[in-house]
Design a protein around this motif. Sequence first.
Motif: not given
Length: 655
Positions: A90-109
């Motif tokens: 609501e305060s305009g930060h919807g595009e800010q990343v909440a989580f960089y996620w690194e999976g153990e096998p090397g996949d990312t989100r």
Amino acid sequence: MAESGATLSNLSTESRTFPPSEEFAAQANATADWYARADRDRAAFWAEQAERLSWAQRWDEVLEWNAPFAKWFVGGRLNVAYNCVDRHVESGHGEQVAFYWEGEPGDTRVITYAQLQREVCKTANALVELGVKTGDRVAIQLPMIPEAVVAMLACARLGAPHSVVFGGFSPSALRSRIEDAQAKLLITSDGQFRRGKPGPMKENTDQAVADTPTIEHVLVVKRTEAEVPWTEGRDIWWHDVVDRQPDTHQFEAFDSEHPLYVLYTSGTTGKPKGILHTTGGYLTQCAYTHHVVFDHKPGQSVYWCTADIGWVTGHSYIVYGPLANRATSLMYEGTPNTPHEGRHWELIQKYGVTIYYTAPTLIRTFMKWGAEIPAKYDLSSLKVLGSVGEPINPEAWMWYREHVGHNNCPVVDTWWQTETGAIMISPLPGVTAAKPGSATRPLPGISAEVVNDSGEPVGRGHGGYLVLNEPWPAMLRGIWGDEERYRETYWARFAEQGDYFAGDGAKIDEDGAIWVLGRVDDVMNVSGHRISTTEVESALVSHPTVAEAAVVGASDVTTGQGIVAFVIMRGDAIADEATGAESIKMLRDHVAAEIGPIAKPRQIMVVEELPKTRSGKIMRRLLRDIAENREIGDVTTLADSSVMDQIATGLREGK
Ligand code: 6R9
């Protein structure tokens, strides 16, 4: 604890101090005057901190203290998930990343706040469809994947307390927690990656729920794509039910004292205690501490807490505190040496991590692997380093500061517990002159003391028991379903003073800094002298040949208890054949020189691994079994249950 002051000499000779740089102090979130401000008017101070949150209805009263039962922000209403997610969108930060996620096998989100909001809403809608109502308990056993965070927030959104159980816990441990909490739904996954290989999860959770009549459904996240057993009607794939839900959900504001979660922790008896946390006070203290202790700057900091979500540190400092503060976090699924021992440093470099929060046991492991590993990476983004979970010995603290923090990052040693909910004792990075091995002093708004057996403050330069003598917003509200045990465990010991007994031994130095020495159940009594296991460990680790040490008090007919040490030697020391009788004598003499002859271990055993829980705590109980030649007890909570076999075999073969 009369003698403890004298036997703590090796820690008290630790006199190095590290004040923050002027540059750091000038930009810090908290300043020195906060202590006095909080002391002048504690309620006003906490009310100010509560303003960090968005309240649907303001509280009427900051604290209602009916010892030992506290209500914080009485009459206030809020929704935790709204505070952690929606309001940032609501305060305009919807595009800010909440989580960089690194999976153990090397996949990312990469998950932005706007995406997180949609996922939490869909999941909340799915839970409603599965019959979850406000007040129902939901058990969660998941690996370190984003769905774990989403599931917790969806529960919070509905006011359905979650009970997260470590991914590494056995089926029987999970079952007893589900039974105690009377959980209605279990959220789990098909499997989990561990050290590069997919491992089981659903098979274990199936065993756990075979006899738990309260569980109506098992919601299963697909992670490893393993073939899993399936019970029609009970089991539901997450993607089947969550993906088709609307991505908006109208939340309800709950009372400030509405239960947020139950988290089980081990006590002195076999039965785990369900620690209950509630809404307004808990979130206030998580947000406040995350802001001041880590000097977190929303939109600028990149924050990484390496804990597992199944531990309280994961709850307060991966989920609630950081998200309330609009943090951008890194979340990592795997182990620190998969696929190589530089994995953490590689991730810090890749994401430009500015705040790194980890545990002493891992720091000592990094020491064992060698300083040349972090030296290969660019760690210059780091600004603050944190430590939690156990006392950090000065050598590990110095190594952390030097080899990870390049001597220019404040190191914050944070003392707190599952029961305290959030950080209690810690330096403020822009204010406090840190001391290697000391958590220094209670945060502004928090009050702690070191007392003797009769509950009187011991005074500077002495040791005793750590107590908390004022209620705090994130304090546990009880043990789930067991009010008597709550009173007995925490409030009976110093009932006269009305103090909360933390179960830790501590020393207060001449400057008023607190040195937490470990659980008092880990304090040994040798010939009438009280010696902390931590202190002997610290002395051992200060020897150049030792990488890690664990010390237990084994019963001894003459001295009451005898000190038995288990040590892991450094790689180069092993090459010098320093594991023989001579080096053991050298180590015993070293401890005698560091602490005094009374602290000389009766026996030192060289081992290759130490038994640790998933949260990195050494299981001294198991080492005591070995030291006392007993059959080894329950190993189900070990991160790696084969460690005890390795130790026993190694000792038999005289390695
Ligand atoms: C957060 C967490 C709590 C126990 C606590 C103490 C030990 C935690 C510490 C520390 C010395 C620190 N502990 N942090 N001891 N210095 N900075 O660890 O919660 O798992 O409940 O453990 O951990 O013994 O009583 P929890």
